[in-house]
Design a protein around this motif. Structure first.
Motif, PDB file in Angstrom:
ATOM      1  N   GLN A   1     -33.154   4.577  -2.025  1.00  0.00           N
ATOM      2  CA  GLN A   1     -33.834   5.444  -1.054  1.00  0.00           C
ATOM      3  C   GLN A   1     -34.444   6.628  -1.804  1.00  0.00           C
ATOM      4  N   PRO A   2     -35.454   7.248  -1.200  1.00  0.00           N
ATOM      5  CA  PRO A   2     -35.962   8.472  -1.819  1.00  0.00           C
ATOM      6  C   PRO A   2     -34.892   9.564  -1.818  1.00  0.00           C
TER       7      PRO A   2
ATOM      8  N   ALA B   1     -39.714  14.131  -7.514  1.00  0.00           N
ATOM      9  CA  ALA B   1     -40.611  13.108  -7.004  1.00  0.00           C
ATOM     10  C   ALA B   1     -41.590  12.601  -8.051  1.00  0.00           C
ATOM     11  N   ASP B   2     -41.941  13.412  -9.015  1.00  0.00           N
ATOM     12  CA  ASP B   2     -43.041  13.017  -9.892  1.00  0.00           C
ATOM     13  C   ASP B   2     -42.723  13.357 -11.342  1.00  0.00           C
TER      14      ASP B   2
ATOM     15  N   GLY C   1     -25.361  19.319  -0.552  1.00  0.00           N
ATOM     16  CA  GLY C   1     -24.341  18.322  -0.881  1.00  0.00           C
ATOM     17  C   GLY C   1     -24.215  17.285   0.216  1.00  0.00           C
ATOM     18  N   ILE C   2     -24.268  17.735   1.472  1.00  0.00           N
ATOM     19  CA  ILE C   2     -24.201  16.800   2.597  1.00  0.00           C
ATOM     20  C   ILE C   2     -25.438  15.902   2.602  1.00  0.00           C
ATOM     21  N   GLU C   3     -26.600  16.495   2.318  1.00  0.00           N
ATOM     22  CA  GLU C   3     -27.821  15.687   2.273  1.00  0.00           C
ATOM     23  C   GLU C   3     -27.702  14.573   1.236  1.00  0.00           C
ATOM     24  N   TRP C   4     -27.031  14.879   0.140  1.00  0.00           N
ATOM     25  CA  TRP C   4     -26.844  13.883  -0.907  1.00  0.00           C
ATOM     26  C   TRP C   4     -25.652  12.977  -0.610  1.00  0.00           C
ATOM     27  N   GLY C   5     -24.924  13.264   0.432  1.00  0.00           N
ATOM     28  CA  GLY C   5     -23.795  12.415   0.812  1.00  0.00           C
ATOM     29  C   GLY C   5     -22.636  12.472  -0.160  1.00  0.00           C
ATOM     30  N   ILE C   6     -22.421  13.625  -0.797  1.00  0.00           N
ATOM     31  CA  ILE C   6     -21.337  13.679  -1.770  1.00  0.00           C
ATOM     32  C   ILE C   6     -20.009  13.920  -1.057  1.00  0.00           C
ATOM     33  N   SER C   7     -18.944  13.464  -1.681  1.00  0.00           N
ATOM     34  CA  SER C   7     -17.621  13.665  -1.084  1.00  0.00           C
ATOM     35  C   SER C   7     -16.817  14.639  -1.923  1.00  0.00           C
ATOM     36  N   GLY C   8     -17.328  15.046  -3.046  1.00  0.00           N
ATOM     37  CA  GLY C   8     -16.606  15.988  -3.899  1.00  0.00           C
ATOM     38  C   GLY C   8     -17.438  16.275  -5.134  1.00  0.00           C
ATOM     39  N   VAL C   9     -16.904  17.056  -6.047  1.00  0.00           N
ATOM     40  CA  VAL C   9     -17.576  17.321  -7.302  1.00  0.00           C
ATOM     41  C   VAL C   9     -16.687  16.807  -8.431  1.00  0.00           C
TER      42      VAL C   9
ATOM     43  N   GLY D   1     -35.173   7.862 -10.213  1.00  0.00           N
ATOM     44  CA  GLY D   1     -36.330   7.275 -10.880  1.00  0.00           C
ATOM     45  C   GLY D   1     -37.517   8.216 -10.907  1.00  0.00           C
ATOM     46  N   SER D   2     -38.524   7.831 -11.669  1.00  0.00           N
ATOM     47  CA  SER D   2     -39.680   8.716 -11.854  1.00  0.00           C
ATOM     48  C   SER D   2     -40.387   9.006 -10.530  1.00  0.00           C
ATOM     49  N   ASP D   3     -40.292   8.073  -9.562  1.00  0.00           N
ATOM     50  CA  ASP D   3     -40.966   8.289  -8.278  1.00  0.00           C
ATOM     51  C   ASP D   3     -40.062   8.984  -7.269  1.00  0.00           C
ATOM     52  N   GLY D   4     -38.896   9.419  -7.701  1.00  0.00           N
ATOM     53  CA  GLY D   4     -38.015  10.137  -6.793  1.00  0.00           C
ATOM     54  C   GLY D   4     -37.055   9.250  -6.018  1.00  0.00           C
ATOM     55  N   THR D   5     -36.922   7.983  -6.454  1.00  0.00           N
ATOM     56  CA  THR D   5     -35.977   7.076  -5.801  1.00  0.00           C
ATOM     57  C   THR D   5     -34.612   7.193  -6.465  1.00  0.00           C
ATOM     58  N   VAL D   6     -33.575   7.280  -5.651  1.00  0.00           N
ATOM     59  CA  VAL D   6     -32.228   7.343  -6.210  1.00  0.00           C
ATOM     60  C   VAL D   6     -31.845   5.943  -6.690  1.00  0.00           C
ATOM     61  N   LEU D   7     -31.493   5.819  -7.969  1.00  0.00           N
ATOM     62  CA  LEU D   7     -31.222   4.500  -8.541  1.00  0.00           C
ATOM     63  C   LEU D   7     -29.735   4.241  -8.720  1.00  0.00           C
ATOM     64  N   PHE D   8     -28.979   5.304  -8.946  1.00  0.00           N
ATOM     65  CA  PHE D   8     -27.581   5.100  -9.333  1.00  0.00           C
ATOM     66  C   PHE D   8     -26.781   6.326  -8.928  1.00  0.00           C
ATOM     67  N   ARG D   9     -25.533   6.074  -8.558  1.00  0.00           N
ATOM     68  CA  ARG D   9     -24.667   7.197  -8.214  1.00  0.00           C
ATOM     69  C   ARG D   9     -23.340   7.008  -8.917  1.00  0.00           C
TER      70      ARG D   9
END
Lengths: 158, 189
Positions: free
Chosen positions: B40-41, B64-65, B135-143, B150-158
């Motif tokens: 997802q972006p 994004a770019d 943090g909520i926008e990124w859906g994190i549960s902790g630190v 990715g270069s186009d702003g797509t989240v590739l890995f968490r």
């Protein structure tokens, strides 16, 4: 007596009512607050899994509670609030899994397995009954058995 | 037919056995959550810089770019594992030229600045997420949590938790190498 039972019943409910909502989180509008509490109880805390955010003391749970209230104050419906949180944390945050193709196995497996067990049980019982009927004596043997019993009755052993 | 029915218990045992084999696998982490962000972006967020850190803040547009995949790391000075992870991330930046962005999660700016002065600042940009909303926008549960974007702003890995230890660093390194190997892509790819 009735009063005593009522009091006892209410006392049993008390621990359930315990929640982690802090005074500064509570909304001024009681109706909105009630809706927020209802939504909070449906949302799972992502840190202390298997606890809803309403009863969790985790930091993220508090943030989500505040977020739920913020969305409600912004005029969202309950469904919109839940969709907002689900969009960020996935279906996992819903304590009650949604009904959709990916979860059909989850929803249908228990009744299907129960039916399967009933069918297997019925088959076994029917098989037993059939076998018992087959094991019955033919008329000739029946007559012999009856004669033996009659003889026994006529001259009982001492 | 009846003989075949005798195989049913064996079949059931195999199914259960396979399930247990999967469930008892020590590499499987049952508390690991799937992230809805993958593919997802990056979420919408706009964070101000940490005052005194000397680097600009971080917003969705910054992801994004870019010329290649970048790393977004959620950290805090109060988070002990982050301290260990800091060395790993610094090495990625220094040795492999990774571009690293930071989200300073629920941290007092002065604490964050002291932490960065003490350990060094590998971050190109740091957004100050005081109330944890980003943090909520990124859906994190902790630190800590670390994302590859990715270069186009797509989240590739968490990666949830600190990227520390040989296994974690290897897993993260492989994901990062894959993400960076992808050439610049056009829209809709």
């Amino acid at each position: 007596m009735k009063k005593l039972i009522a009091v006892f019943g209410l006392a049993l409910l008390l621990p359930v009512a315990a929640s982690a909502v802090e005074p500064d989180e509570i909304l001024a509008d009681p109706a909105l607050e009630a809706r927020a509490r209802g939504i909070s109880r449906q949302l799972r805390c992502v840190v202390c899994q298997n606890q809803d955010i309403d009863s969790s003391n985790a930091g993220v749970a508090r943030d989500l509670r505040l977020l739920v209230r913020e969305r409600l104050e912004a005029g969202d419906t309950d469904e919109q609030v839940i969709a907002f949180v689900t969009a960020r944390y996935g279906d996992f945050v819903l304590l009650k899994p949604p009904f959709k193709p990916e979860t059909y196995v989850l929803w249908f497996a228990p009744p299907a397995l129960a039916l399967l067990a009933l069918a297997a049980g019925a088959a076994v019982v029917a098989g037993n009954r059939k076998r018992r009927r087959q094991a019955a004596l033919d008329p000739e043997d029946d007559a012999r058995v009856a004669r033996i019993i009659e003889d026994y009755k006529r001259e009982p052993q001492s | 037919m009846v003989r075949l029915l005798a195989l049913i218990p064996l079949l059931i045992a195999i199914v259960f056995g396979a399930f247990f084999l999967w469930g008892l696998n020590p590499d499987r982490d049952p508390s690991e959550l799937p992230s809805v962000l993958i593919s997802q972006p990056a979420p919408a967020f706009d964070l101000p810089p940490v005052p005194g850190a000397g680097v600009p803040g971080l917003a969705q547009e910054d992801l994004a770019d870019n010329d290649g995949a970048v790393v977004v790391n959620v950290f805090a000075s109060w988070c002990v594992p982050c301290r260990a992870e800091h060395a790993v991330l610094t090495r990625f930046v220094d040795e492999e030229g990774v571009r690293l962005f930071g989200i300073n999660y629920k941290d007092q700016p002065e604490d964050a600045v002291a932490w960065l002065e003490n350990l060094g600042n590998p971050y190109e940009r740091i957004g100050s997420d005081l109330d944890g909303r980003a943090g909520i926008e990124w859906g994190i549960s902790g630190v800590p949590e670390t994302f590859i974007v990715g270069s186009d702003g797509t989240v590739l890995f968490r990666y949830v938790g600190p990227v520390v230890g040989d296994e974690a660093v290897e897993e993260f390194g492989i994901a990062l190498a894959q993400a960076r190997a992808v050439p610049l892509q056009g829209e809709g790819s």
